[in-house]
Design an enzyme around this catalytic site. Structure first.
Site, PDB file in Angstrom:
ATOM      1  N   ASP A   1       0.843  -1.207   0.000  1.00  0.00           N
ATOM      2  CA  ASP A   1       0.000   0.000   0.000  1.00  0.00           C
ATOM      3  C   ASP A   1       0.877   1.257   0.000  1.00  0.00           C
ATOM      4  O   ASP A   1       0.659   2.186  -0.787  1.00  0.00           O
ATOM      5  CB  ASP A   1      -0.888   0.054   1.256  1.00  0.00           C
ATOM      6  CG  ASP A   1      -1.839  -1.128   1.399  1.00  0.00           C
ATOM      7  OD1 ASP A   1      -3.058  -0.915   1.406  1.00  0.00           O
ATOM      8  OD2 ASP A   1      -1.360  -2.279   1.505  1.00  0.00           O
TER       9      ASP A   1
ATOM     10  N   GLU B   1      -5.317   7.241   0.488  1.00  0.00           N
ATOM     11  CA  GLU B   1      -5.741   6.533   1.698  1.00  0.00           C
ATOM     12  C   GLU B   1      -4.655   6.526   2.778  1.00  0.00           C
ATOM     13  O   GLU B   1      -4.961   6.594   3.962  1.00  0.00           O
ATOM     14  CB  GLU B   1      -6.148   5.086   1.373  1.00  0.00           C
ATOM     15  CG  GLU B   1      -6.553   4.350   2.647  1.00  0.00           C
ATOM     16  CD  GLU B   1      -7.275   3.036   2.442  1.00  0.00           C
ATOM     17  OE1 GLU B   1      -7.316   2.549   1.295  1.00  0.00           O
ATOM     18  OE2 GLU B   1      -7.778   2.500   3.438  1.00  0.00           O
TER      19      GLU B   1
ATOM     20  N   ASP C   1      -6.566   5.019  -4.045  1.00  0.00           N
ATOM     21  CA  ASP C   1      -6.478   3.882  -3.120  1.00  0.00           C
ATOM     22  C   ASP C   1      -5.399   2.961  -3.682  1.00  0.00           C
ATOM     23  O   ASP C   1      -5.602   2.276  -4.687  1.00  0.00           O
ATOM     24  CB  ASP C   1      -7.818   3.143  -3.010  1.00  0.00           C
ATOM     25  CG  ASP C   1      -7.815   2.206  -1.806  1.00  0.00           C
ATOM     26  OD1 ASP C   1      -6.723   1.880  -1.309  1.00  0.00           O
ATOM     27  OD2 ASP C   1      -8.906   1.789  -1.375  1.00  0.00           O
TER      28      ASP C   1
ATOM     29  N   ILE D   1      -3.933   0.215  -2.650  1.00  0.00           N
ATOM     30  CA  ILE D   1      -4.407  -1.181  -2.696  1.00  0.00           C
ATOM     31  C   ILE D   1      -5.793  -1.184  -2.068  1.00  0.00           C
ATOM     32  O   ILE D   1      -5.942  -1.109  -0.852  1.00  0.00           O
ATOM     33  CB  ILE D   1      -3.487  -2.159  -1.929  1.00  0.00           C
ATOM     34  CG1 ILE D   1      -2.116  -2.239  -2.607  1.00  0.00           C
ATOM     35  CG2 ILE D   1      -4.140  -3.551  -1.873  1.00  0.00           C
ATOM     36  CD1 ILE D   1      -1.179  -3.290  -2.007  1.00  0.00           C
ATOM     37  N   ASP D   2      -6.804  -1.232  -2.939  1.00  0.00           N
ATOM     38  CA  ASP D   2      -8.165  -1.358  -2.425  1.00  0.00           C
ATOM     39  C   ASP D   2      -8.406  -2.846  -2.214  1.00  0.00           C
ATOM     40  O   ASP D   2      -8.047  -3.668  -3.060  1.00  0.00           O
ATOM     41  CB  ASP D   2      -9.139  -0.786  -3.463  1.00  0.00           C
ATOM     42  CG  ASP D   2     -10.579  -0.867  -2.983  1.00  0.00           C
ATOM     43  OD1 ASP D   2     -10.821  -0.743  -1.762  1.00  0.00           O
ATOM     44  OD2 ASP D   2     -11.460  -1.051  -3.846  1.00  0.00           O
TER      45      ASP D   2
ATOM     46  N   THR E   1      -7.319  -4.449   0.758  1.00  0.00           N
ATOM     47  CA  THR E   1      -6.080  -4.965   1.367  1.00  0.00           C
ATOM     48  C   THR E   1      -6.311  -6.333   2.015  1.00  0.00           C
ATOM     49  O   THR E   1      -5.427  -7.194   1.991  1.00  0.00           O
ATOM     50  CB  THR E   1      -5.518  -3.962   2.397  1.00  0.00           C
ATOM     51  OG1 THR E   1      -5.432  -2.682   1.764  1.00  0.00           O
ATOM     52  CG2 THR E   1      -4.136  -4.353   2.882  1.00  0.00           C
TER      53      THR E   1
ATOM     54  N   LYS F   1     -15.136  -5.381  -8.268  1.00  0.00           N
ATOM     55  CA  LYS F   1     -16.589  -5.596  -8.472  1.00  0.00           C
ATOM     56  C   LYS F   1     -17.119  -4.613  -9.516  1.00  0.00           C
ATOM     57  O   LYS F   1     -17.886  -4.986 -10.401  1.00  0.00           O
ATOM     58  CB  LYS F   1     -17.342  -5.396  -7.141  1.00  0.00           C
ATOM     59  CG  LYS F   1     -17.009  -6.449  -6.087  1.00  0.00           C
ATOM     60  CD  LYS F   1     -17.874  -6.321  -4.847  1.00  0.00           C
ATOM     61  CE  LYS F   1     -17.407  -5.295  -3.846  1.00  0.00           C
ATOM     62  NZ  LYS F   1     -16.098  -5.548  -3.224  1.00  0.00           N
TER      63      LYS F   1
ATOM     64  N   ARG G   1     -23.938  -2.563  -2.113  1.00  0.00           N
ATOM     65  CA  ARG G   1     -23.111  -2.327  -0.924  1.00  0.00           C
ATOM     66  C   ARG G   1     -23.964  -1.541   0.059  1.00  0.00           C
ATOM     67  O   ARG G   1     -24.094  -0.320  -0.048  1.00  0.00           O
ATOM     68  CB  ARG G   1     -21.873  -1.522  -1.335  1.00  0.00           C
ATOM     69  CG  ARG G   1     -20.847  -1.344  -0.221  1.00  0.00           C
ATOM     70  CD  ARG G   1     -19.719  -0.453  -0.699  1.00  0.00           C
ATOM     71  NE  ARG G   1     -18.617  -0.434   0.229  1.00  0.00           N
ATOM     72  CZ  ARG G   1     -17.581  -1.273   0.191  1.00  0.00           C
ATOM     73  NH1 ARG G   1     -17.506  -2.198  -0.750  1.00  0.00           N
ATOM     74  NH2 ARG G   1     -16.616  -1.199   1.090  1.00  0.00           N
TER      75      ARG G   1
ATOM     76  N   ASP H   1     -12.579   4.666  -2.432  1.00  0.00           N
ATOM     77  CA  ASP H   1     -13.127   3.314  -2.617  1.00  0.00           C
ATOM     78  C   ASP H   1     -14.156   3.252  -3.748  1.00  0.00           C
ATOM     79  O   ASP H   1     -14.657   2.165  -4.058  1.00  0.00           O
ATOM     80  CB  ASP H   1     -13.802   2.830  -1.324  1.00  0.00           C
ATOM     81  CG  ASP H   1     -12.789   2.371  -0.278  1.00  0.00           C
ATOM     82  OD1 ASP H   1     -11.683   1.967  -0.669  1.00  0.00           O
ATOM     83  OD2 ASP H   1     -13.114   2.430   0.921  1.00  0.00           O
TER      84      ASP H   1
HETATM   85  P1  AMP Z   1     -14.427  -4.229  -0.194  1.00  0.00           P
HETATM   86  O1  AMP Z   1     -13.186  -4.921  -0.568  1.00  0.00           O
HETATM   87  O2  AMP Z   1     -15.339  -3.943  -1.357  1.00  0.00           O
HETATM   88  O3  AMP Z   1     -15.143  -4.898   0.939  1.00  0.00           O
HETATM   89  O4  AMP Z   1     -14.026  -2.788   0.279  1.00  0.00           O
HETATM   90  C1  AMP Z   1     -12.838  -2.521   0.902  1.00  0.00           C
HETATM   91  C2  AMP Z   1     -12.971  -1.151   1.520  1.00  0.00           C
HETATM   92  O5  AMP Z   1     -13.971  -1.185   2.519  1.00  0.00           O
HETATM   93  C3  AMP Z   1     -11.742  -0.705   2.258  1.00  0.00           C
HETATM   94  O6  AMP Z   1     -10.904   0.038   1.404  1.00  0.00           O
HETATM   95  C4  AMP Z   1     -12.287   0.183   3.373  1.00  0.00           C
HETATM   96  O7  AMP Z   1     -12.029   1.551   3.128  1.00  0.00           O
HETATM   97  C5  AMP Z   1     -13.790  -0.039   3.309  1.00  0.00           C
HETATM   98  N1  AMP Z   1     -14.437  -0.265   4.607  1.00  0.00           N
HETATM   99  C6  AMP Z   1     -13.875  -0.431   5.829  1.00  0.00           C
HETATM  100  N2  AMP Z   1     -14.835  -0.538   6.789  1.00  0.00           N
HETATM  101  C7  AMP Z   1     -16.020  -0.434   6.168  1.00  0.00           C
HETATM  102  C8  AMP Z   1     -17.387  -0.441   6.603  1.00  0.00           C
HETATM  103  N3  AMP Z   1     -17.717  -0.600   7.894  1.00  0.00           N
HETATM  104  N4  AMP Z   1     -18.355  -0.306   5.674  1.00  0.00           N
HETATM  105  C9  AMP Z   1     -18.049  -0.144   4.374  1.00  0.00           C
HETATM  106  N5  AMP Z   1     -16.783  -0.118   3.895  1.00  0.00           N
HETATM  107  C10 AMP Z   1     -15.779  -0.254   4.769  1.00  0.00           C
HETATM  108 MG    MG Z   2     -10.029   0.698  -0.214  1.00  0.00          MG
END
Ligand code: AMP
Ligand code: MG
Length: 400
Positions: free
Chosen positions: A92, A115, A180, A182-183, A185, A314, A328, A341
């Site tokens: 990251d 980030e 971001d 690394i989205d 992580t 996604k 989401r 994100d």
């Molecule tokens: P995903 O891989 O689609 O689940 O999304 C990853 C992202 O979810 C990370 O980069 C975080 O910034 C974000 N994230 C962390 N906590 C939460 C939460 N409580 N609700 C929604 N997104 C979150």
């Molecule tokens: Mg992210």
């Protein structure tokens, strides 16, 4: 005598007038050319193609992905836990440093909402050195592309400074990049999907979006399988770079380690029968409500299981018609989604023929700072069925 004197005087007068006219002519030409220099940018602002921004963004993501892939394939990923308990790795930090350097080299006055920040590295010299060892080695195997991005960073200090230039507060005015590095992580650590994400927001509106997804199939037609989010590799046939510019459509191309590969235009697929729609959701139950998603799917008559994968992979997957819907929905009332994100994925889906709103049917609003504080969740679907999906979402969440 007098006439001779008069004729000398006359010729002197004519020569002076000619010299003066010549001088005025030259100065007028100079002024006109200066004027056209001033006029030119004004004209290009109104018809911005963002072609240079798109090129730099794609190459910067491609270069950063060389580093993330290196870390992905190593056992020890140098993981730290951030204040919010989320993980961050050397991948990251390194990817953020490289991408910000490339943006600042090309667009020095642009701001960046990134980030990560470097304080934990300044307290941890070993980790900082490990990242520097990686960062200084990474380069695109195409000299012109690499030098467009500014070549290698000059020192470990320059690397830390670069990371910290991602500290913009965001907002409604100006050119702001959302990054971001690394989205997903958690997916990166688990061996699932992750994405390197970069978007340019101008006066609150996303103009350019780029997603590098090293673990997705190159082939846009490859259907999503249930195991897409687990046990992934970035070997043969994997790695895709999605991109979009507002008003110009969305593309995909193989993620390379050199210059940009040729691109193909991508579109969401038509969904003649909503019962057959494939929907995507997070792997992490803490990031979106699986229960609400299941209830919405049931309401729509969708019987197949959702495809779970981490990150904005996604958005990329539905944009190229490998899946259809991305839901989401919040698990916590107090959580505000982060702009990094969503910015790139939102534009890529919309440019591929989709509609992206929150659960209230509002467009995602990237002008509110570092978070989407005026939005609740995300509902992304092809234009033709978005209203129907949103209706089911609002029914389940009790929003109507
Ligand atoms: P995903 O891989 O689609 O689940 O999304 C990853 C992202 O979810 C990370 O980069 C975080 O910034 C974000 N994230 C962390 N906590 C939460 C939460 N409580 N609700 C929604 N997104 C979150
Ligand atoms: Mg992210």
């Amino acid at each position: 005598m007098r006439t001779r004197f008069e004729s000398i005087e006359k010729s002197f007068f004519i020569i002076s007038v000619a010299v003066l006219a010549f001088a005025i002519g030259i100065s007028l030409r100079c002024r006109l050319s200066q004027l056209s220099i001033h006029i030119a940018p004004a004209r290009s602002i109104s018809t911005m193609s963002y072609s240079q921004e798109l090129k730099v963004a794609q190459l910067a993501v491609q270069r950063a992905a060389i580093l993330t892939k290196r870390v992905f394939n190593e056992k020890a990923k140098g993981t730290l836990s951030k204040d919010d308990k989320s993980p961050v790795t050397i991948g990251d930090f390194g990817a953020q440093a490289l991408i910000i350097q490339a943006i600042k080299k090309n667009f020095p006055s642009d701001e960046i909402v990134g980030e990560e920040e470097s304080s934990s590295l300044r307290d941890n010299k070993d980790l900082s050195l490990r990242i520097w060892d990686l960062v200084k080695e990474v380069k695109l195997e195409h000299a012109d592309s690499d030098s467009l991005l500014g070549g290698p960073l000059s020192s470990e200090d320059a690397m830390l400074e670069s990371i910290d230039q991602g500290n913009s507060a965001g907002g409604v005015k100006g050119r702001i990049w959302a990054l971001d590095p690394i989205d997903g992580t958690k997916g990166f650590l688990r061996g699932g999907q992750y994405a390197v994400c970069l978007a340019l927001i101008v006066d609150g509106d996303v103009k350019v979006g780029v997603l590098g997804c090293p673990n997705l199939p190159v082939d846009d037609a490859a259907t999503l399988t249930e195991d897409m989010g687990t046990n992934q590799t970035d070997q043969e046939g994997k790695g895709v770079l999605f991109a979009a510019v507002k008003g110009q459509g969305a593309t995909s191309r193989p993620l390379s380690t050199a210059s940009l590969e040729p691109s193909k235009s991508i579109q969401m697929r038509p969904v003649p029968d909503i019962l057959q729609a494939v929907f995507c959701e997070s792997v992490e139950p803490g990031h979106s409500s699986k229960g609400d998603n299941a209830a919405i799917a049931e309401k729509l008559g969708i019987t197949s299981k959702p495809v779970q994968m981490d990150s904005q992979a996604k958005y990329g997957s539905i944009a190229r018609g490998a899946g259809d819907l991305y839901l989401r929905l919040p698990v916590r009332k107090d959580y505000q989604e982060k702009i990094w994100d969503h910015a790139a994925g939102d534009l890529i889906v919309r440019e591929a023929g989709g509609v992206v709103t929150d659960a209230n049917g509002k467009q995602l609003d990237f002008s509110q700072g570092r978070t989407l504080k005026d939005n609740v969740g995300v509902v992304a679907a092809p234009e033709a069925i978005h209203a129907k999906v949103l209706n089911a979402v609002q029914g389940v969440l009790g929003l109507k």
